[in-house]
Design a protein around this motif. Structure first.
Motif, PDB file in Angstrom:
ATOM      1  N   UNK A   1     -58.906  71.533 -37.405  1.00 32.47           N
ATOM      2  CA  UNK A   1     -58.678  72.833 -36.457  1.00 32.47           C
ATOM      3  C   UNK A   1     -58.546  72.751 -35.087  1.00 32.47           C
ATOM      4  N   UNK A   2     -58.390  73.949 -34.292  1.00 31.98           N
ATOM      5  CA  UNK A   2     -58.160  73.548 -32.937  1.00 31.98           C
ATOM      6  C   UNK A   2     -59.352  74.577 -32.700  1.00 31.98           C
ATOM      7  N   UNK A   3     -59.611  73.789 -31.908  1.00 41.59           N
ATOM      8  CA  UNK A   3     -61.189  73.950 -30.410  1.00 41.59           C
ATOM      9  C   UNK A   3     -60.312  75.137 -29.021  1.00 41.59           C
ATOM     10  N   UNK A   4     -61.406  75.340 -28.483  1.00 37.94           N
ATOM     11  CA  UNK A   4     -61.141  76.250 -27.508  1.00 37.94           C
ATOM     12  C   UNK A   4     -60.649  75.528 -26.414  1.00 37.94           C
ATOM     13  N   UNK A   5     -61.702  74.033 -26.341  1.00 42.96           N
ATOM     14  CA  UNK A   5     -60.974  72.891 -25.038  1.00 42.96           C
ATOM     15  C   UNK A   5     -59.213  72.875 -25.706  1.00 42.96           C
ATOM     16  N   UNK A   6     -59.354  72.578 -26.250  1.00 41.25           N
ATOM     17  CA  UNK A   6     -57.540  71.717 -26.729  1.00 41.25           C
ATOM     18  C   UNK A   6     -56.988  73.160 -26.400  1.00 41.25           C
ATOM     19  N   UNK A   7     -57.076  74.204 -27.008  1.00 42.97           N
ATOM     20  CA  UNK A   7     -55.858  75.441 -26.249  1.00 42.97           C
ATOM     21  C   UNK A   7     -56.103  75.003 -24.996  1.00 42.97           C
ATOM     22  N   UNK A   8     -56.827  75.950 -24.737  1.00 45.65           N
ATOM     23  CA  UNK A   8     -57.528  75.091 -22.610  1.00 45.65           C
ATOM     24  C   UNK A   8     -56.370  74.403 -21.855  1.00 45.65           C
ATOM     25  N   UNK A   9     -56.682  73.152 -22.814  1.00 41.61           N
ATOM     26  CA  UNK A   9     -55.796  71.757 -22.501  1.00 41.61           C
ATOM     27  C   UNK A   9     -54.188  72.061 -22.138  1.00 41.61           C
ATOM     28  N   UNK A  10     -53.682  72.312 -23.719  1.00 33.29           N
ATOM     29  CA  UNK A  10     -52.327  72.411 -23.992  1.00 33.29           C
ATOM     30  C   UNK A  10     -51.551  73.795 -23.353  1.00 33.29           C
ATOM     31  N   UNK A  11     -52.598  74.491 -22.552  1.00 28.79           N
ATOM     32  CA  UNK A  11     -52.144  75.523 -21.586  1.00 28.79           C
ATOM     33  C   UNK A  11     -51.561  75.189 -20.368  1.00 28.79           C
ATOM     34  N   UNK A  12     -52.992  73.873 -19.701  1.00 23.77           N
ATOM     35  CA  UNK A  12     -53.467  73.748 -18.475  1.00 23.77           C
ATOM     36  C   UNK A  12     -51.429  73.169 -18.316  1.00 23.77           C
ATOM     37  N   UNK A  13     -51.664  72.247 -19.962  1.00 29.73           N
ATOM     38  CA  UNK A  13     -50.808  71.334 -19.629  1.00 29.73           C
ATOM     39  C   UNK A  13     -48.865  71.268 -19.876  1.00 29.73           C
ATOM     40  N   UNK A  14     -48.903  72.316 -20.568  1.00 25.35           N
ATOM     41  CA  UNK A  14     -47.351  73.059 -20.378  1.00 25.35           C
ATOM     42  C   UNK A  14     -46.896  73.885 -19.317  1.00 25.35           C
ATOM     43  N   UNK A  15     -48.008  74.905 -18.459  1.00 29.20           N
ATOM     44  CA  UNK A  15     -48.315  75.008 -17.375  1.00 29.20           C
ATOM     45  C   UNK A  15     -47.710  73.589 -16.014  1.00 29.20           C
ATOM     46  N   UNK A  16     -48.700  73.117 -16.094  1.00 29.64           N
ATOM     47  CA  UNK A  16     -48.678  71.975 -14.680  1.00 29.64           C
ATOM     48  C   UNK A  16     -46.627  70.706 -15.430  1.00 29.64           C
ATOM     49  N   UNK A  17     -46.390  70.950 -17.061  1.00 30.30           N
ATOM     50  CA  UNK A  17     -45.428  70.834 -16.738  1.00 30.30           C
ATOM     51  C   UNK A  17     -43.853  71.580 -16.448  1.00 30.30           C
ATOM     52  N   UNK A  18     -44.190  72.206 -17.072  1.00 29.38           N
ATOM     53  CA  UNK A  18     -43.477  73.854 -16.494  1.00 29.38           C
ATOM     54  C   UNK A  18     -43.055  73.911 -15.062  1.00 29.38           C
ATOM     55  N   UNK A  19     -44.828  73.323 -14.238  1.00 31.97           N
ATOM     56  CA  UNK A  19     -43.862  73.800 -12.165  1.00 31.97           C
ATOM     57  C   UNK A  19     -43.409  72.704 -11.804  1.00 31.97           C
ATOM     58  N   UNK A  20     -43.308  71.281 -12.148  1.00 30.60           N
ATOM     59  CA  UNK A  20     -43.028  70.136 -12.416  1.00 30.60           C
ATOM     60  C   UNK A  20     -41.226  70.454 -12.490  1.00 30.60           C
ATOM     61  N   UNK A  21     -41.205  70.737 -13.940  1.00 29.83           N
ATOM     62  CA  UNK A  21     -39.775  70.624 -14.006  1.00 29.83           C
ATOM     63  C   UNK A  21     -38.909  72.305 -13.573  1.00 29.83           C
TER      64      UNK A  21
END
Length: 250
Positions: A104-124
């Protein structure tokens, strides 16, 4: 034939690229981690194609961010999410390892994944694609996989089951360590020659952090932790690439 089977094993496990299917055995898994960096070449090639296409800026940035996911099928992101859940639990070592096994995917995993993709997209969006930048980023993607494969053969395992343990047990660890250490050294020199010292330092810093966190928090590495390392290394090297470009070093 064994060489092709070894490459196929690595691609079947760590990518979504269709390859011929073979039964895994002692021979074709012995050096599979040595073939792992080849997936970085494929991602880098796709990344360069995306950069060369006449796309609007935001579409190109989205392509840069999503190419690794498409090529790998998201296997490393899964490990990243599980590890983020485990680290955020602040439980003891046993509790953290149990969380890694939980599908199962916990709340912190969802938060970190969203943060990860936001940071990656911003850098890209900040990346200016040039042939030099494309070559440097391809080498970076290969380097992080060489370091990851080296870690599987050199770092202690947290448990005697799981993906990392399977590949570590099947590997000729001495040969794998030597081959990937030499490859990593050559890649570091190549990246430095292209002006990418910052990317090399970022990758090595994340590798050190990977070793420290895995030993302290989990008692060794697992397949999930390996995915966590790869995603962290990719993010920090991307930030270093942006910094080099904006600093006029590339």
């Amino acid at each position: 034939m064994i060489v092709l089977q070894t490459i196929a094993v690595a691609f079947a496990m760590f990518s979504a690229i269709p390859v011929p299917q073979f039964d895994w055995n002692e021979k074709n898994m012995r050096y599979a981690m040595c073939a792992f960096p080849l997936i970085g070449v494929m991602i880098g090639a796709a990344w360069c194609v995306c950069g060369a296409l006449p796309l609007p800026g935001l579409a190109k940035a989205a392509g840069f961010a999503l190419v690794p996911v498409w090529v790998t099928g998201g296997i490393h992101l899964d490990g990243y999410a599980d590890t983020c859940d485990a680290l955020s639990s602040y439980g003891d070592r046993t509790k953290k390892l149990e969380i890694l096994k939980d599908p199962h995917c916990g709340a912190f995993a969802v938060i970190r994944l969203c943060s990860y993709f936001l940071a990656t997209f911003a850098l890209c969006t900040c990346v200016r694609f040039t042939p030099r930048a494309g070559a440097l980023w391809t080498l970076a993607l290969v380097l992080e996989r060489a370091l990851s494969g080296y870690a599987v053969a050199a770092f202690p395992m947290a448990k005697n089951t799981g993906l990392a343990h399977t590949f570590a047990t099947a590997a000729d660890k001495t040969v794998v360590r030597r081959v990937l250490a030499v490859l990593a050294a050559v890649l570091c020199m190549g990246m430095a020659a292209l002006g990418g010292w910052a990317l090399v330092l970022a990758a090595l810093a994340v590798l050190w952090r990977y070793h420290a966190v895995s030993r302290k928090q989990f008692g060794g590495i697992t397949g999930d932790l390996a995915g966590w390392f790869l995603q962290k290394a990719e993010l920090w090297m991307l930030a270093a690439l942006c910094a080099c470009q904006w600093g006029g070093l590339l």
